[in-house]
Design a protein around this motif. Structure first.
Motif, PDB file in Angstrom:
ATOM      1  N   GLY A 173       0.819  -1.203   0.000  1.00  0.00           N
ATOM      2  CA  GLY A 173       0.000   0.000   0.000  1.00  0.00           C
ATOM      3  C   GLY A 173       0.852   1.250   0.000  1.00  0.00           C
TER       4      GLY A 173
ATOM      5  N   GLN B  63       0.722   4.015   1.674  1.00  0.00           N
ATOM      6  CA  GLN B  63       1.027   4.701   2.927  1.00  0.00           C
ATOM      7  C   GLN B  63       2.094   3.993   3.748  1.00  0.00           C
ATOM      8  OE1 GLN B  63      -2.346   4.075   2.107  1.00  0.00           O
ATOM      9  NE2 GLN B  63      -2.573   6.107   1.230  1.00  0.00           N
TER      10      GLN B  63
ATOM     11  N   TYR C 270      -0.771   0.361   6.591  1.00  0.00           N
ATOM     12  CA  TYR C 270      -1.692   1.471   6.817  1.00  0.00           C
ATOM     13  C   TYR C 270      -2.858   1.456   5.834  1.00  0.00           C
ATOM     14  CZ  TYR C 270       1.468   3.822  10.091  1.00  0.00           C
ATOM     15  OH  TYR C 270       2.243   4.149  11.169  1.00  0.00           O
ATOM     16  N   ASP C 271      -2.826   0.548   4.852  1.00  0.00           N
ATOM     17  CA  ASP C 271      -3.910   0.455   3.875  1.00  0.00           C
ATOM     18  C   ASP C 271      -5.016  -0.481   4.357  1.00  0.00           C
ATOM     19  OD1 ASP C 271      -2.465  -1.868   3.706  1.00  0.00           O
ATOM     20  OD2 ASP C 271      -2.466  -1.970   1.517  1.00  0.00           O
TER      21      ASP C 271
ATOM     22  N   THR D 262      -4.886  -3.480   5.678  1.00  0.00           N
ATOM     23  CA  THR D 262      -4.721  -4.828   5.157  1.00  0.00           C
ATOM     24  C   THR D 262      -3.606  -5.553   5.899  1.00  0.00           C
ATOM     25  OG1 THR D 262      -5.412  -4.048   2.964  1.00  0.00           O
ATOM     26  CG2 THR D 262      -4.327  -6.186   3.066  1.00  0.00           C
TER      27      THR D 262
ATOM     28  N   THR E 171      -1.665   7.844  -6.522  1.00  0.00           N
ATOM     29  CA  THR E 171      -1.510   7.386  -5.148  1.00  0.00           C
ATOM     30  C   THR E 171      -2.140   8.361  -4.163  1.00  0.00           C
ATOM     31  OG1 THR E 171       0.548   6.257  -5.716  1.00  0.00           O
ATOM     32  CG2 THR E 171       0.171   6.729  -3.386  1.00  0.00           C
ATOM     33  N   SER E 172      -2.945   7.821  -3.247  1.00  0.00           N
ATOM     34  CA  SER E 172      -3.571   8.532  -2.127  1.00  0.00           C
ATOM     35  C   SER E 172      -4.795   9.356  -2.523  1.00  0.00           C
ATOM     36  CB  SER E 172      -2.573   9.457  -1.403  1.00  0.00           C
ATOM     37  OG  SER E 172      -1.497   8.722  -0.882  1.00  0.00           O
TER      38      SER E 172
ATOM     39  N   HIS F 210      -9.038   6.390  -6.328  1.00  0.00           N
ATOM     40  CA  HIS F 210      -9.282   5.060  -5.772  1.00  0.00           C
ATOM     41  C   HIS F 210     -10.142   4.212  -6.705  1.00  0.00           C
ATOM     42  CE1 HIS F 210      -8.308   7.471  -2.194  1.00  0.00           C
ATOM     43  NE2 HIS F 210      -7.855   6.345  -1.682  1.00  0.00           N
TER      44      HIS F 210
ATOM     45  N   TYR G 137      -8.497   0.181  -3.582  1.00  0.00           N
ATOM     46  CA  TYR G 137      -7.137   0.107  -4.106  1.00  0.00           C
ATOM     47  C   TYR G 137      -6.722   1.467  -4.648  1.00  0.00           C
ATOM     48  CZ  TYR G 137      -8.634  -4.803  -4.279  1.00  0.00           C
ATOM     49  OH  TYR G 137      -9.144  -6.035  -3.979  1.00  0.00           O
TER      50      TYR G 137
ATOM     51  N   ALA H  13      -6.282   0.135  10.242  1.00  0.00           N
ATOM     52  CA  ALA H  13      -4.867   0.387   9.962  1.00  0.00           C
ATOM     53  C   ALA H  13      -3.997  -0.335  10.985  1.00  0.00           C
ATOM     54  CB  ALA H  13      -4.587   1.884   9.996  1.00  0.00           C
TER      55      ALA H  13
END
Length: 506
Positions: free
Chosen positions: A229, A231, A255-256, A258, A316-317, A320, A334, A385
């Protein structure tokens, strides 16, 4: 008289694919409209100009088209348009000057960043194994476009540049708008370290714009590193033989939201059961700014449905891709750049895919190439997270390891080695206390124990006093490290103060 002069600037986006303005730090690109007010009781004229930096010494009107040449008053309307592709990328000040018939002036300023040329993938600080063929995506355009180049250099501030291993799309002779710029074969690289990738766009008038990204390349074991991820993580990996095959697996949280588990060769631990078939669904490449659309995938006769993403490449970020069930509940989210991703399966014959983007940089998008009528078990697993680190142990005495981890959502989770839930879990813990549970999720006598603040660190277990029983040691945000016996009683001499709060123990 000066108090009667109004000078006010606002930058907005043209409702067109040719222009956009970001809501992030005043980033603009393409052709933008400059809106505002330029009025006075004795109005004479106005002019909009730009200068490089936050305190320009020189001002220019290059690419700026004033409404009515600045000879008419404007009240909360379009003052001018500005073609930002005619100037170099960077930070600028835009200035509006309104002058009356007595030559008295009033000014207003705004600060913007021009960003027409950029690399969207790889992102800064991407970590890669040497030998990886990197697909480089981004934007290389210009009003007087001539060509673009991609080069790399060793270090964060290279003095020497090379194009060895780089293949440009169309030899760099055609504009690229948020698509593949080229590839970089890193096979010849034998020195580990940071490398900087440089995109340069040349225009026929001699104008040059650049963008750079820094990545880390090393001779990692085949199959590694793995993506967790955009982050990152503050969790530390746990290593153990989850599936009993004699090889070690690696477990870590991100932090994603997962928790990941990989075999020693970097492949995910997962079991796909059912029948899959080819299916093609792609977003536009690239997708638009301020995009929000949901695709419905329906496969009559399916009892459970999942989809396989061949590729996902979104900003990124900020942008989504969401996977949702038929009711619209989010199953997975994702972003960034990833490939070979199976979505969670959901009951029924319908699954929804949503792509949302913000109003600035957009990416390549996504491509789905398979559907599955069946289930996907194993890893990764969704949770809050992950700040703490996972622990592995045989909770239920069946000879196989379970995985336990705390989460920022205030719960502690436990899964069997195959990713199935351990009965009795997760358990709540969002109250500044340290918990201990039996394998079935029931409380261990004497626990939980309180600290002076919340706890996001990971516990360490060991026989501190040599009595044959394990003690528990953990840090708290109250700036102290605690130690308890297995029954929850305090270990003599603890807690101990540290200089600041602790995230974990090492």
């Amino acid at each position: 008289m000066e108090k009667n002069i109004v000078a006010c600037l606002i930058i907005v986006a043209i409702i067109s694919n040719l222009a956009c303005v970001s809501n992030k730090e005043g980033v603009i690109n393409g052709t933008v409209l400059i809106n505002g007010s330029a009025t006075s009781l004795n109005f004479s004229s106005y002019v909009t100009e730009f200068g490089r930096g936050y305190n320009p010494q020189n001002w220019s009107t290059l690419g700026i088209n004033q409404t009515n040449n600045g000879s008419s008053q404007v009240n909360e309307n379009i003052l001018a348009s500005c073609d930002t592709t005619l100037i170099s990328d960077g930070k600028y000040t835009i200035r509006l000057t309104v002058t009356d018939s007595s030559n008295v002036s009033s000014r207003d300023l705004i600060f913007v960043t021009v960003d027409n040329i950029y690399i969207t993938s790889p992102v800064n600080n991407t970590i890669l194994r040497n030998g990886t063929i990197i697909t480089i995506t981004g934007k290389a355009v210009g009003t007087n476009f001539l060509n673009y180049t991609l080069k790399w250099g060793y270090g964060k501030e290279p003095t020497n540049w090379s194009s060895h291993g780089i293949t440009l799309k169309n030899n760099g002779t055609q504009e690229i708008d948020r698509d593949v710029l080229g590839t970089w074969d890193t096979g010849p690289i034998d020195q580990a370290g940071y490398y900087t990738l440089n995109l340069t766009v040349h225009n026929t008038d001699g104008h040059i714009s650049t963008d750079k990204k820094t990545i880390f390349i090393a001779n990692y074991q085949e199959g590694w590193p793995q993506h967790i991820g955009p982050q990152g993580t503050s969790s530390h990996p746990a290593v153990g033989d989850l599936d009993g095959d004699g090889d070690l697996e690696v477990v870590i949280g991100g932090y994603d939201y997962t928790l990941y588990a990989w075999h020693h060769n970097g492949s995910l631990i997962r079991d796909i059961k059912g029948e899959n078939e080819s299916y093609n669904l792609e977003s536009d490449h690239p997708y638009d700014n301020s995009f929000n659309y949901t695709w419905n995938i329906t496969k009559p006769g399916y009892s459970k449905i999942a989809v396989h993403f061949e590729k996902i490449d979104v900003e990124t970020s900020y942008d989504h891709v969401y996977v949702k069930n038929v009711a619209g509940d989010t199953l997975a989210s994702y972003n960034g750049n990833m490939s070979d991703v199976w979505s969670p399966s959901t009951p029924g014959d319908t699954i929804k895919i949503t792509l949302e983007s913000d109003s600035s940089i957009s990416g390549w998008g996504f491509k789905i190439d398979q559907t599955l009528n069946g289930t996907i078990s194993g890893w990764p697993k969704g949770l809050g997270a992950a700040v703490s680190s996972p622990a592995l142990g045989d909770l239920d005495g069946d000879g196989s390891l379970e995985v336990v981890i705390g989460s920022y959502d205030g719960r502690v989770y436990a899964w069997h080695h195959d990713g199935s839930n351990v009965t009795g879990w997760p358990r709540s813990s969002y109250d500044g206390r340290v918990y201990a549970w039996h394998h079935d999720g029931s409380n261990v006598t004497g626990w939980p124990r309180s600290t002076g603040d919340y706890v996001i660190s990971s516990p360490a277990l060991g026989d501190l006093d040599g009595d044959g029983s394990l003690e528990v040691v953990i840090g708290s945000y109250d700036g102290r490290v605690y130690a308890w016996h297995h029954d929850g009683s305090n270990v003599t001499g603890w807690p101990r103060s540290v200089q600041r709060w602790t995230d974990g123990l090492s």
